[in-house]
Design a protein around this motif. Structure first.
Motif, short mmCIF file in Angstrom:
data_model
loop_
_atom_site.label_atom_id
_atom_site.label_comp_id
_atom_site.label_asym_id
_atom_site.label_seq_id
_atom_site.Cartn_x
_atom_site.Cartn_y
_atom_site.Cartn_z
N ILE A 194 2.92 74.36 -67.12
CA ILE A 194 2.76 74.50 -65.67
C ILE A 194 1.30 74.40 -65.28
N ALA A 195 0.45 75.11 -66.02
CA ALA A 195 -0.98 75.09 -65.72
C ALA A 195 -1.56 73.69 -65.87
N GLN A 196 -1.17 73.00 -66.94
CA GLN A 196 -1.68 71.65 -67.17
C GLN A 196 -1.25 70.70 -66.07
N ARG A 197 0.00 70.81 -65.63
CA ARG A 197 0.49 69.94 -64.56
C ARG A 197 -0.21 70.21 -63.25
N LEU A 198 -0.46 71.48 -62.94
CA LEU A 198 -1.17 71.82 -61.71
C LEU A 198 -2.59 71.26 -61.74
N ALA A 199 -3.26 71.38 -62.89
CA ALA A 199 -4.62 70.85 -63.01
C ALA A 199 -4.64 69.33 -62.85
N GLU A 200 -3.69 68.66 -63.48
CA GLU A 200 -3.62 67.20 -63.36
C GLU A 200 -3.28 66.77 -61.94
N THR A 201 -2.41 67.52 -61.28
CA THR A 201 -2.03 67.19 -59.90
C THR A 201 -3.22 67.32 -58.97
N ALA B 89 -16.47 73.65 -66.44
CA ALA B 89 -15.96 73.99 -67.76
C ALA B 89 -14.45 73.95 -67.76
N GLY B 90 -13.89 73.04 -68.54
CA GLY B 90 -12.47 73.01 -68.73
C GLY B 90 -11.68 72.38 -67.59
N PRO B 91 -10.36 72.37 -67.74
CA PRO B 91 -9.48 71.74 -66.75
C PRO B 91 -9.58 72.36 -65.36
N LEU B 92 -9.83 73.66 -65.27
CA LEU B 92 -9.92 74.29 -63.95
C LEU B 92 -11.12 73.76 -63.18
N GLY B 93 -12.25 73.62 -63.85
CA GLY B 93 -13.43 73.06 -63.19
C GLY B 93 -13.21 71.63 -62.78
N ASP B 94 -12.56 70.85 -63.66
CA ASP B 94 -12.25 69.45 -63.31
C ASP B 94 -11.31 69.38 -62.12
N ALA B 95 -10.36 70.31 -62.05
CA ALA B 95 -9.37 70.30 -60.97
C ALA B 95 -10.00 70.61 -59.62
N MET B 96 -11.02 71.45 -59.60
CA MET B 96 -11.62 71.86 -58.32
C MET B 96 -12.86 71.06 -57.93
N ALA B 97 -13.47 70.37 -58.88
CA ALA B 97 -14.72 69.66 -58.59
C ALA B 97 -14.56 68.66 -57.46
N GLY B 98 -13.42 67.96 -57.44
CA GLY B 98 -13.20 66.97 -56.39
C GLY B 98 -13.19 67.57 -55.01
N ALA C 96 -4.21 68.88 -52.75
CA ALA C 96 -4.94 69.14 -53.98
C ALA C 96 -5.41 70.58 -54.06
N TRP C 97 -5.88 71.10 -52.93
CA TRP C 97 -6.32 72.49 -52.91
C TRP C 97 -5.16 73.46 -53.10
N LEU C 98 -3.99 73.09 -52.60
CA LEU C 98 -2.81 73.93 -52.83
C LEU C 98 -2.49 74.00 -54.32
N ALA C 99 -2.57 72.86 -54.99
CA ALA C 99 -2.33 72.84 -56.44
C ALA C 99 -3.41 73.63 -57.18
N ALA C 100 -4.67 73.46 -56.78
CA ALA C 100 -5.76 74.20 -57.41
C ALA C 100 -5.62 75.70 -57.16
N GLY C 101 -5.17 76.06 -55.94
CA GLY C 101 -4.96 77.47 -55.63
C GLY C 101 -3.85 78.08 -56.47
N ALA C 102 -2.76 77.32 -56.67
CA ALA C 102 -1.67 77.80 -57.51
C ALA C 102 -2.14 77.98 -58.96
N LEU C 103 -2.96 77.06 -59.43
CA LEU C 103 -3.51 77.18 -60.78
C LEU C 103 -4.41 78.41 -60.89
#
Length: 286
Positions: free
Chosen positions: A103-110, A177-186, A231-238
């Motif tokens: 779930i976490a990986q899918r949210l980060a990728e989304t 650092a890591g998938p969370l940082g990549d997910a929010m950087a955009g 995207a922010w909704l997905a990042a927030g869920a993560l």
């Protein structure tokens, strides 16, 4: 004291001054001006701004995009580093979120994918303007060469500025650092790129013949704003999956960044759509 009173009257909103300014000025001139008078005038000015909509003839107060967007962009950069890009929080939150499996990986990728799509849509929104402007330079377009030259130059400048900002941001800001940082950087890069794109449709809106292209640009920017929100909704869920490992300062920076990011993207699209209406009116008049 009377000079200070006159200066305080100029602090009132313009609709208030048009309706009540002369009457209050005559009232102040007819009586002695004391410190209490200045205090009342200052308080009245603050109250008039707070209740500006109640003033007859007042129009909705709007902050010019040329002022709001640069301030918001600067704030986003400050929020990213060192607030959001703090490696300790990013790694800690992701470590806890990763316990939830795929779930976490899918949210980060989304989140990452949606931010990429938003950025691509923002840059592609300039394509309709270039498509109309370029043939005109060869003498076969529907707009004048001078207008086409200005619009095409603004497209090139906007694209260059967006590219330069993207490079500078990733060189100056600490790497996530890591998938969370990549997910929010955009979320901290894309809205600023969209705001830089705004230069081209703003110039195109002043030239007759570009109204359909400005509108097409606005539609794509609106889609980019929707992608940014999703995207922010997905990042927030993560982030919620690893909330226990996040510090209060980190959560505050992320929340503020999300609000400003979505607001910037929405304001950019809205401003272009409004300019498309003005461009259509200009073309109709001519």
């Amino acid at each position: 004291m009377r000079l200070l009173a006159a200066l305080l009257l100029h602090l009132y909103p313009q609709p208030w001054r048009r309706r009540y300014g002369d009457e209050v000025a005559d009232l102040v001139a007819a009586r002695p001006v004391r410190p209490r008078t200045l205090f009342d005038l200052a308080g009245g000015a603050a109250d008039a701004w707070l209740h500006r909509r109640r003033i007859p003839g007042a129009t909705p107060f709007r902050v010019p995009p040329g002022l709001a967007l640069p301030f918001a962009a600067y704030t986003l950069v400050l929020l990213w580093t060192p607030g959001v890009s703090d490696a300790t929080n990013l790694r800690g939150v992701w470590a806890l979120a990763a316990d939830h499996g795929s779930i976490a990986q899918r949210l980060a990728e989304t989140a990452t994918s949606l931010f990429v799509v938003a950025g691509v849509l923002g840059l592609l929104s300039l394509a309709p303007l270039a498509t109309t402007a370029f043939p005109a330079l060869l003498g076969s377009g529907t707009v004048t060469r001078e207008a086409a030259r200005r619009v095409l130059l603004s497209v090139l400048v906007a694209t260059a500025l967006a590219g330069v900002f993207f490079i500078v941001f990733h060189r100056l800001a600490r790497s996530p650092a890591g998938p969370l940082g990549d997910a929010m950087a955009g979320g901290f890069v894309v809205p600023i790129m969209l705001a830089l794109v705004l230069l081209a449709p703003t110039i195109a809106a002043r030239a007759p013949g570009f109204a359909p292209d400005v509108r097409a640009c606005g539609i794509q920017l609106a889609l980019a704003a929707i992608c940014t929100t999703l995207a922010w909704l997905a990042a927030g869920a993560l982030l919620a999956l690893g909330l226990a490992e996040a510090s209060q300062g980190f959560l505050t920076a992320v929340a503020a960044g999300a609000v400003i990011s979505i607001g910037m993207a929405t304001l950019t699209a809205r401003n272009v759509m409004r300019n498309s209406g003005k461009s259509a009116e200009l073309a109709f008049v001519r």
